[in-house]
Design an enzyme around this catalytic site. Structure first.
Site, PDB file in Angstrom:
ATOM      1  N   HIS A  24       0.838  -1.204   0.000  1.00 61.77           N
ATOM      2  CA  HIS A  24       0.000   0.000   0.000  1.00 61.77           C
ATOM      3  C   HIS A  24       0.862   1.238   0.000  1.00 61.77           C
ATOM      4  O   HIS A  24       0.545   2.221   0.635  1.00 61.77           O
ATOM      5  CB  HIS A  24      -0.895   0.056   1.235  1.00 61.77           C
ATOM      6  CG  HIS A  24      -1.704  -1.156   1.442  1.00 61.77           C
ATOM      7  ND1 HIS A  24      -1.276  -2.204   2.209  1.00 61.77           N
ATOM      8  CD2 HIS A  24      -2.902  -1.505   0.947  1.00 61.77           C
ATOM      9  CE1 HIS A  24      -2.206  -3.149   2.193  1.00 61.77           C
ATOM     10  NE2 HIS A  24      -3.184  -2.760   1.445  1.00 61.77           N
ATOM     11  N   THR A  84      18.151  -6.737 -41.083  1.00 57.59           N
ATOM     12  CA  THR A  84      17.914  -7.248 -42.429  1.00 57.59           C
ATOM     13  C   THR A  84      19.208  -7.708 -43.077  1.00 57.59           C
ATOM     14  O   THR A  84      19.245  -8.727 -43.769  1.00 57.59           O
ATOM     15  CB  THR A  84      17.256  -6.167 -43.298  1.00 57.59           C
ATOM     16  OG1 THR A  84      16.058  -5.764 -42.655  1.00 57.59           O
ATOM     17  CG2 THR A  84      16.924  -6.714 -44.668  1.00 57.59           C
TER      18      THR A  84
END
Lengths: 575, 575
Positions: free
Chosen positions: A215, A438
Site C-alpha cells: 500500500h 535485415t
C-alpha cells in the site's frame, strides 16, 4: 502512473463497474463488492475475502469456483467498511457459515470484525482468518502484514470449501495455510494513486527497497540494485530463513509481480529462483509466476512459499476458475511427453551429406575465406560503424562482425569430412541467427544459397560453377530484400562484382585473377552508394532507403570480396 | 524500465529458460523456441506462431491445447531467424502440415518465408498467414502491421486445428479471422529495452500517442490525454469506422494492456467501451480484457474487434489452455444465476423496525443534530485540516466532512416514520463507508452503537438513557481503536465529555444543560491533545500516535458536541 480514469475519486467504483460488466456470466455486484454465481452442487462454506482496491487480481479477480465466494471491494488502498463486508457476506452465505479472510491491516481488522459481529448477531456463524505472510514487516508472526500470501490462504480455503468442508474445517485449514506461508517483497519504484503525480514513496534510482508493503509502504531498507541471480538468492534465502518449524520438503511457490514488472522479467528471475529452491532440497509444486497481488503501478516482485504437508498440498493443487486465476488439471492430463521417436524426428539435425574429394577441398578454401573475412571485418568494424552512422544508426560494423563471428564459430564445430557447400550453408544459418537486422538475414540466406548451389557431390568446382554461385548469391539478396541495382544498397557493389566476374570467367580468365579484378570493381562501386538498412521488427518498410556516400553495406561487400580474392590468389600460388 | 536481468544482451534467452522451467509439464524448448506437448488425440495441423520477444504472452505464452502448437522466439523486438522458425516448425509438425502465423513485419516475413521454403523442400506442406489488424499503420489492408489482432487469428487457427481441420481449412480460417479483425492502439509512455535508460520513443507528458506500434514505433500523432470515457469513444469509433464490408453484428473483443497499464485501468475503460459497442448495435461475445500482446514496459492499450460470422464465432468461443491464456467452458456451465429467493434473501436490506412515538420524536432531534454537525464541520473544514497538518497529513477536515455528508444524505433518504435509533445506525453506516480512514470507522461504529443502545421501542428517552448511550459511544471507540485516555486521541476530549455528562445527569441536571456544560469541558480538553491518525491500509500500527497541540480529532469532537448542545438547547426551548 495511473492514466485511465474519469474522476480519480471514483476510480475504485468505476473499475468495478467495468469488471462486473465483463464477468457478468460468473459474478454479480452487490453492495460493497462481488459475489460469485453458485455452482450446481451442495451449498458451501462462503469464503469472503477483501481489502482495498489497487491490488488486482486481489481481491475480486479471485472470486469463482475453487476460490473465494465473495470479495469486498474498498476504495484504493483503503479498507472496505463494515457495512460493505456485512453486505457481501450476507449475499455470499449459502447457509453453512462465512469465513472472512484478509491481510493483517488495522482498518480491515476493525471493519471485518464489526461485520462478523453483526452477522453472528443474525445467526450466521462467521470466522476470521487473517493473513500474516510478510516476513519483513515484523518479527512476531501474528503482527506481520499480509501480502501475496493472501493468495495461498484464500486458495486453501476456497479449495476446502469447494470439496464440502464445514466451517470449522475451512477455518482450520485457512489458519494452517497461513502458518505455512512466508513472503518477502522488493520494490524498484513506488506506486502512484490515480490522479496524483507523485508516488506514495520512491526508491532511489539504481536501488531496490527490501521488504516493501503493498500500500505504498516503503521497504525496510534500500539496497543497490542486484543482477537477477543475486536478487533471486536474496529472496529465496531470506524466505527460507523464516521457514516454519518442522516444515516439509515440498513448497508451493508464487513469484508475484507487483504491477509494472513484466512477465519476462519474472520468468528470468524464476530461472534462478527455481534451482536455488531445488538446491536447498525442496520439491516445487505447481509454481505460479505472474501477477496475483499487485500494488497499482509499483515496480517490484515478491516471493511467497507455502510449505505443503499432505493436507495442504491437494488444496494448493486443486482446480479453480476465477476471472484472473484459472487452473484445470484436465487439459494437462491429456498431454503426453513426446515419444523418443518423435523427439528424434523433430529434433533431428539434418546431417551433412557425404562430400566428394573436390567438395572437401572446396571446404578448405571456404574456411580460409571465412577466416579472412572475419579478420577484415574485425579490423574495419569501427570504420564501418562510422560510415554507417552518416545515414544509419552506426551498428553496421557490429552487426557484420556478429554475423561472421557466429559463422566461423559454427564452421569450427563441423567435422573435417564435410564439403564446402555444407560449410557455406551452416555459416549462413549461423550468420542469420546471430547478426540480426535485415543485412544479417540477407547475408545468411545468400551464403546458404551459394552453398546449396555448389553442393557437395561435384567432381570438380570450375570457375564457371563458382561464378554461377555468385550470381545465385546476388539473386537471393535481390529477391529477399526487394531492392535492385541503383537503389543505393549493397547490390550497387555486388552486382558490378558479379557482372565483372561473369565477363572475365566467360572470357576464359582463371577464378583467382577474375575474382581479384571483380573485387576491385566492387570496391570502386562501393564508394558511391548507400545502404539498405531498415531494422527488422521496426515498421520502416524495406523500400525506405538512407542516403549517404560512401555506404557501409557496399563498403563491407567490397572488403569481403577483396579478402576472398586474397585467399583465392594465395591458394592458387600454393597449387 | 526493465529492472530484472543479468546480461541485457541475453535477456530473451534467459527469460525463455525460466519460462521453460516453469511450464515443463506442458511445453518443451527446442532450438529457436517452444513446442507444446501433444494431446492424446489425432494428429493436428501445427500452428506455429512467433516473432520477437518482449510481447508476452505473445508468443510462447499462447502455446498449448486450443491455441498454437509452437512459438518461435526471437530476440527482443527482433525477428527470429529462418533457422529458428524452421527448427520449431519441424518439431511442432505432426504430419499434417504447418501454418506459420505472425504480425506483418519485414524481418518476420523474410525469415518465416525462408523457413517455409526449406520445410516445403523437405516435403512438409507449409502455409503462411500474416496478421494485419492495425488500422493506424496503413490505409491498404495488406500493408498494415499486426498488433493484438495476432491473438484472434492465432486463436481461430488453433481452435480449427484442435477440432481436426486440415491444412487448407486452417489456413483459410486464419485468413478469414485476419480479414475480420481490426485494432487500434494508444500509448501513454514509451518502452525501454533491457539495460537501456532511455525509452525507444516518448509521448509528451499529458498526451497519448495514437496508433502506436508494438516495437517502439511511436504513434501516428500525439493528442492531449483524454478522460476514460472519451478515450473509449475514440477507440471504439475508429475501429468501427474500419469495419470490414458486410460485417456481422457480433464481435469478439480484446481490450489489451500494453505493459504497464493496470487491469483496473482496463476495467475502467471497458466500462465505457462495452456500452458504446452495444449502442452501436453489436453483441459482444466473450470479451477479453487484459494483457495478450504487450510491448515491454509500454504504457497504453489497444482495442481489437473480430467480427464473428457463424464460422468464426465457435472458434473464438472455443476452449484453450495455455500458460497465459486459459478458457474452459465447463466451470462456467455449472454455474447458475441466483434464484429470486436467494437474491431476495441475500440482498435484503434490513428494514427499519417499527418505531414508538418517542423514537420518532427522537428521530427529529437526531436529524437536527446531524444537520448542525454537518454545518459546523463544513465551516471548520479548513481549520481542522490546518490543525491536522501539524502532525498528520492534513485531511482530517475533509474526511470528517465526507463522513457527516454521507450520513445526512443517507438519513435524508429514510422515511418519516423511522425512529432515532435507526437514524443513528444508518448515519453511522454511511459515515463509515464514505469517510475512509480509521476515524471514519470509529465515528461510524460509535454512532451505530449509540443508535442500537437507544433503540426504537422505548416509550421515553430520559437523560439517563442518552447519557448511557454516550458512554456506549465512547466505549466503542476505545475498544475498536485500542486507545485509552491520555493516549492523545479524540478520547482525550470524548472521555471528559462523557464523565461530565454522567456527573451532571447523575446529579439530576437536565439533558440540554448537562450536555452544554460537558461540551465546554470537551472543548477545553481538546486544546491539549493529539489525534489518533493512522491511515487505514497503511502499515502504521494503531498504537502509533502523532504528537501535536491542538489535536484535530479532539477539536472536531469538541465542535460536534457543542453543535449538538445547541440543538438540544434550542429544542428544549421550543418544548
Amino acid at each position: 502512473m495511473t492514466r485511465i480514469f474519469d474522476d480519480p475519486a471514483e476510480f475504485a467504483d468505476d473499475q468495478l463497474a467495468g469488471f462486473l460488466d465483463l464477468y457478468a456470466d460468473r459474478v454479480r455486484g452487490v453492495h460493497g463488492g462481488v459475489v460469485a454465481h453458485r455452482g450446481d452442487g451442495a451449498p458451501q462454506v462462503a469464503v469472503v475475502i477483501g481489502g482495498g482496491s489497487g491490488h488486482y487480481p486481489a481481491f475480486c479477480g479471485t472470486v469463482g469456483p475453487g476460490m473465494a465466494h465473495g470479495a469486498v471491494v474498498g476504495n484504493i488502498f483503503t479498507s472496505p467498511s463494515a457495512a460493505q463486508a456485512y453486505s457481501v457476506a450476507k449475499a455470499a452465505d449459502q447457509g453453512r457459515g462465512v469465513v472472512f479472510s484478509f491481510g493483517n491491516y488495522a482498518g480491515d481488522t476493525i471493519n471485518f470484525g464489526i461485520a462478523a459481529d453483526r452477522l453472528r448477531a443474525e445467526g450466521i456463524d462467521t470466522r476470521i482468518v487473517v493473513v500474516t505472510d510478510d516476513v519483513a514487516s515484523a518479527e512476531e508472526e501474528s503482527r506481520r502484514r499480509g501480502i501475496a500470501g493472501d493468495f495461498t490462504v484464500f486458495k486453501a480455503m476456497g479449495a476446502a470449501a469447494a470439496r464440502g468442508a464445514d466451517l470449522d474445517e475451512v477455518e482450520r485449514l485457512g489458519r494452517a495455510a497461513n502458518a505455512a506461508t512466508r513472503s518477502l517483497g522488493v520494490a524498484f519504484t513506488g506506486c502512484t494513486m490515480p490522479g496524483e503525480d507523485e508516488p506514495l514513496f520512491s526508491v532511489p534510482e539504481g536501488h531496490l527497497g527490501l521488504g516493501l508493503g503493498i500500500h505504498g509502504e516503503p521497504g525496510i531498507r534500500d539496497v543497490p540494485m542486484l543482477p537477477a541471480r543475486e536478487l533471486a538468492e536474496l529472496l529465496v534465502d531470506d524466505v527460507l530463513k523464516h521457514a516454519p518449524a518442522g516444515a516439509p520438503g515440498r513448497v508451493g511457490a508464487i513469484l508475484n509481480g507487483l504491477g509494472t514488472t513484466k512477465y519476462e522479467e519474472l520468468f528470468l528471475l524464476w530461472r534462478h529462483v527455481a534451482p536455488r529452491l531445488r538446491d536447498a532440497g525442496y520439491e516445487i509444486v505447481d509454481p505460479e509466476v505472474g501477477e496475483l497481488v499487485t500494488s497499482l503501478d509499483m515496480g517490484g516482485c515478491s516471493l511467497t512459499l507455502m510449505w505443503l504437508d499432505d493436507e495442504l498440498e491437494p488444496l494448493w493443487r486443486a482446480d479453480a476458475y476465477t476471472p484472473a486465476y484459472r487452473k484445470t488439471a484436465a487439459p494437462l492430463a491429456a498431454l503426453r511427453e513426446p515419444t523418443a521417436d518423435e523427439l528424434a524426428e523433430a529434433d533431428a539435425v539434418v546431417t551433412a551429406p557425404a562430400a566428394s574429394d573436390a567438395a572437401r577441398g572446396l571446404a578448405g578454401t571456404v574456411r580460409a575465406a571465412l577466416a579472412a573475412v572475419e579478420s577484415t571485418i574485425r579490423s574495419h568494424e569501427h570504420e564501418l560503424g562510422r560510415i554507417d552512422a552518416v545515414a544509419g544508426d552506426g551498428d553496421h560494423g557490429r552487426g557484420m562482425l556478429k554475423g561472421i563471428t557466429a559463422a566461423t564459430a559454427r564452421v569450427g564445430e563441423l567435422g573435417d569430412d564435410v564439403g564446402g557447400g555444407w560449410v557455406l550453408q551452416q555459416a549462413g544459418q549461423a550468420w542469420a541467427e546471430r547478426a540480426g537486422g535485415t543485412s544479417g538475414v540477407l547475408w545468411g540466406a545468400a551464403l546458404e544459397a551459394l552453398g546449396r548451389h555448389l553442393g557437395d557431390t561435384a567432381a570438380t568446382y570450375p570457375a564457371a560453377t563458382v561464378t554461377a554461385g555468385a550470381r545465385e548469391f546476388a539473386t537471393t539478396i535481390q529477391q529477399l530484400g526487394g531492392a535492385q541495382a541503383g537503389d543505393k544498397t549493397l547490390l550497387d557493389a555486388l552486382l558490378p562484382f558479379v557482372e565483372e566476374l561473369e565477363r572475365r570467367v566467360g572470357g576464359g580468365e582463371g577464378l583467382a585473377a577474375a575474382w581479384t579484378a571483380a573485387a576491385a570493381t566492387a570496391t570502386t562501386a562501393a564508394g558511391a552508394t548507400a545502404d539498405l538498412r531498415p531494422r527488422i521488427g521496426r515498421a520502416r518498410p524495406l523500400a525506405e532507403k538512407s542516403v549517404g556516400t560512401p555506404d557501409a553495406g557496399a563498403t563491407s561487400l567490397g572488403l569481403i570480396v577483396t579478402a576472398v580474392a586474397d585467399v583465392l590468389t594465395s591458394q592458387k600460388e600454393q597449387t
